[in-house]
Design a protein around this motif. Sequence first.
Motif, PDB file in Angstrom:
ATOM      1  N   ASN A  42       0.820  -1.213   0.000  1.00 19.79           N
ATOM      2  CA  ASN A  42       0.000   0.000   0.000  1.00 19.79           C
ATOM      3  C   ASN A  42       0.854   1.263   0.000  1.00 19.79           C
ATOM      4  N   VAL A  43       2.040   1.176   0.587  1.00 19.84           N
ATOM      5  CA  VAL A  43       2.957   2.316   0.599  1.00 19.84           C
ATOM      6  C   VAL A  43       4.158   2.063  -0.305  1.00 19.84           C
ATOM      7  N   TYR A  44       4.667   0.829  -0.297  1.00 17.42           N
ATOM      8  CA  TYR A  44       5.892   0.566  -1.049  1.00 17.42           C
ATOM      9  C   TYR A  44       5.681   0.619  -2.560  1.00 17.42           C
ATOM     10  N   ASP A  45       4.511   0.210  -3.052  1.00 17.61           N
ATOM     11  CA  ASP A  45       4.252   0.291  -4.492  1.00 17.61           C
ATOM     12  C   ASP A  45       4.275   1.736  -4.991  1.00 17.61           C
ATOM     13  N   PRO A  46       3.531   2.670  -4.352  1.00 10.95           N
ATOM     14  CA  PRO A  46       3.658   4.063  -4.806  1.00 10.95           C
ATOM     15  C   PRO A  46       5.059   4.632  -4.569  1.00 10.95           C
ATOM     16  N   LEU A  47       5.741   4.165  -3.526  1.00  6.86           N
ATOM     17  CA  LEU A  47       7.104   4.636  -3.283  1.00  6.86           C
ATOM     18  C   LEU A  47       8.028   4.209  -4.423  1.00  6.86           C
ATOM     19  N   LYS A  48       7.911   2.953  -4.874  1.00  4.63           N
ATOM     20  CA  LYS A  48       8.749   2.483  -5.978  1.00  4.63           C
ATOM     21  C   LYS A  48       8.498   3.306  -7.233  1.00  4.63           C
ATOM     22  N   ALA A  49       7.230   3.646  -7.494  1.00  5.52           N
ATOM     23  CA  ALA A  49       6.915   4.466  -8.673  1.00  5.52           C
ATOM     24  C   ALA A  49       7.531   5.849  -8.547  1.00  5.52           C
ATOM     25  N   MET A  50       7.463   6.434  -7.353  1.00  5.79           N
ATOM     26  CA  MET A  50       8.063   7.756  -7.154  1.00  5.79           C
ATOM     27  C   MET A  50       9.572   7.719  -7.356  1.00  5.79           C
ATOM     28  N   LEU A  51      10.209   6.677  -6.839  1.00 10.65           N
ATOM     29  CA  LEU A  51      11.664   6.586  -6.952  1.00 10.65           C
ATOM     30  C   LEU A  51      12.108   6.307  -8.385  1.00 10.65           C
ATOM     31  N   ARG A  52      11.292   5.574  -9.128  1.00  7.15           N
ATOM     32  CA  ARG A  52      11.656   5.226 -10.508  1.00  7.15           C
ATOM     33  C   ARG A  52      11.404   6.376 -11.487  1.00  7.15           C
ATOM     34  N   TYR A  53      10.315   7.107 -11.280  1.00 10.97           N
ATOM     35  CA  TYR A  53       9.908   8.101 -12.269  1.00 10.97           C
ATOM     36  C   TYR A  53      10.103   9.543 -11.800  1.00 10.97           C
ATOM     37  N   GLY A  54      10.519   9.712 -10.537  1.00  9.19           N
ATOM     38  CA  GLY A  54      10.802  11.052 -10.035  1.00  9.19           C
ATOM     39  C   GLY A  54      12.274  11.385 -10.177  1.00  9.19           C
ATOM     40  N   GLN A  55      12.710  12.373  -9.428  1.00  7.98           N
ATOM     41  CA  GLN A  55      14.099  12.834  -9.497  1.00  7.98           C
ATOM     42  C   GLN A  55      14.975  12.061  -8.510  1.00  7.98           C
ATOM     43  N   PHE A  56      15.185  10.763  -8.809  1.00  7.74           N
ATOM     44  CA  PHE A  56      15.961   9.909  -7.909  1.00  7.74           C
ATOM     45  C   PHE A  56      16.887   8.997  -8.716  1.00  7.74           C
ATOM     46  N   ASP A  57      17.735   9.574  -9.537  1.00  9.54           N
ATOM     47  CA  ASP A  57      18.600   8.774 -10.409  1.00  9.54           C
ATOM     48  C   ASP A  57      19.623   7.960  -9.633  1.00  9.54           C
ATOM     49  N   ASP A  58      19.906   8.352  -8.387  1.00 10.96           N
ATOM     50  CA  ASP A  58      20.939   7.660  -7.618  1.00 10.96           C
ATOM     51  C   ASP A  58      20.370   6.631  -6.652  1.00 10.96           C
ATOM     52  N   VAL A  59      19.102   6.254  -6.833  1.00  9.75           N
ATOM     53  CA  VAL A  59      18.452   5.262  -5.971  1.00  9.75           C
ATOM     54  C   VAL A  59      18.206   3.988  -6.778  1.00  9.75           C
ATOM     55  N   THR A  60      18.581   2.842  -6.227  1.00  6.41           N
ATOM     56  CA  THR A  60      18.334   1.546  -6.857  1.00  6.41           C
ATOM     57  C   THR A  60      17.115   0.910  -6.215  1.00  6.41           C
ATOM     58  N   VAL A  61      16.062   0.733  -6.995  1.00  8.80           N
ATOM     59  CA  VAL A  61      14.781   0.274  -6.460  1.00  8.80           C
ATOM     60  C   VAL A  61      14.680  -1.245  -6.562  1.00  8.80           C
ATOM     61  N   GLY A  62      14.363  -1.908  -5.435  1.00  3.30           N
ATOM     62  CA  GLY A  62      14.163  -3.353  -5.410  1.00  3.30           C
ATOM     63  C   GLY A  62      12.768  -3.705  -4.941  1.00  3.30           C
ATOM     64  N   GLU A  63      12.450  -4.985  -4.945  1.00  7.58           N
ATOM     65  CA  GLU A  63      11.106  -5.431  -4.578  1.00  7.58           C
ATOM     66  C   GLU A  63      10.882  -5.425  -3.070  1.00  7.58           C
ATOM     67  N   GLU A  64      11.922  -5.632  -2.277  1.00  7.01           N
ATOM     68  CA  GLU A  64      11.778  -5.635  -0.826  1.00  7.01           C
ATOM     69  C   GLU A  64      12.572  -4.521  -0.157  1.00  7.01           C
ATOM     70  N   PHE A  65      13.535  -3.962  -0.854  1.00  8.50           N
ATOM     71  CA  PHE A  65      14.286  -2.837  -0.314  1.00  8.50           C
ATOM     72  C   PHE A  65      14.865  -2.031  -1.466  1.00  8.50           C
TER      73      PHE A  65
END
Length: 533
Positions: free
Chosen positions: A153-176
């Motif tokens: 409920n929170v991590y799914d929108p968080l992953k979208a924000m990190l992938r499509y927002g201004q976060f080029d230096d963040v590596t997005v995973g399924e659990e962390f």
Amino acid sequence: MAAATDAAYVVDFPTLWVVPDWIEAHCVVPDRDRKGQPFVMYEWQLWCTVNHYRVKPDAKPGQLASAFHYRRSQVVAPQKTGKGPWAAAIISAEARGPVIFDGWAKGGELYECADHGCGCGWYYEYAAGEPMGRPWATPLIQLTATSDDQTANVYDPLKAMLRYGQFDDVTVGEEFSRLPNDGRIETVTSSALSRLGNPIIFALQDETGLYTDANKLRKVAETQRRGAAGMGGRSMETTNPPDPSEDSVAQRTMESKRPDIFRFWRNPDEEPSLRRTDGSKFRFTVARERRKILEFVYAGSLTTDVVRVEDDGTEVYGHVDLDTVEAEALELMEKDPGQAERFYGNRMIAGHGVWCVPERWNARKKPRTVKAKTQVVVGFDGSDTDDWTGFRCETREGYQFTPTFPDGRPMVWDPAKHDGKVPRAEVSAGLAHIMTSYSVVRVYADPPYWESECDAWAESYGEDVVIRWYTKRPTQMHAAAERLHVDLGKSDSTFWHDGCEITQKHVEAAHKTPRPSADQPGRYILRKPGDGR
């Protein structure tokens, strides 16, 4: 509690305004038609944000959590109102944004993303006297929920924000997700407790109305808060209103007297406009009144609410369709009215199977003083390490009360407050005080764990006075529970009680579990949620 009116949202205190501006510049709407557009907060979301980042007027550079007015925050809101995406935006800010107090601006100072490893080019100019912010050096953040599905409920929108927002230096995973400088955002559930104990700087605890002793998440929540406090960090809860019979983490936070917890809850029962002319609260079962309740609790998130106006004059609206919400609520009401009111009406209502709703118990509250030597009967239920122990008295006229020691302490014992074990000598001293204070006709004592004490009491006060009454007998206990339940509802009932808060919590926690027999198909026993009996 904040109300759902514009007048309530007055910010007359210093806060890190740079945080909501940073969020809008870096985070995006995670889904639906506006996916990828800047995440602009609804009014209630912005109100909760500026309160969480409210700075003490005397804050000093170098202070971490102690620089802020609130040690932690709790947001109680109905289903689908926007808690998840907003919580994701807060986590994003804690991960990369200027969330640490960094002194007071003289005016004209800049926060520039380029100074902190972000190449987006964004900057923020501080006004004179405004608190400034800086990011964490090594942010370790935990997102907690009851299950993997719940964390989504929170991590799914968080992953979208990190992938499509201004976060080029963040590596997005399924659990962390990995952050720069060895930082990390990780999910924690009851099946992943090995992640506890890490030096976290922020914990987002989602749906804390479901965190109880039974699923071990109360311990998780408390451990995370201690861990964050040790690092100068803070935490936040988001939840639907809890079931008051379950003694959840959310309920304890709502009932805490601590002034350093920010709480946001649009409780329709506290809103004067949602009262009838006789002063009674609106009913969720009445269509017109239900609609007004829904309009109140979802205000600011509705498809009829203007969220912002674009530069070209285009109006942007909220996302909640009230007709759809009401339809979902009506379907849920068929099976579990209490859950429907919690999920959609934003009310703290007991769920399906509760033995006595709070209103029914509270209606029989009429405290009075019981004179010395009044005839009473005494009930005793004891435990050793895993449950409460206590006495309860009732007069011949039907007035029930919790006896107290001369210093005013109620004769109930929580083993958790006595090094994990009920103080048996003190319990016996309590009964001795009752015996000398009143004219005791009977003591009905449940023997398990207290057989030796019951024998000693019977020898001291008489076998005809101290009666061993086993509560493990379904037929007898069902009859006693039904008699009391009927007495609570009769208009001419002589049953009244003292309003003891501890007793009320235990009454509200009592749930019915069916134990039908051939001659009693409706027979039940009482249990606490999660005790497995």
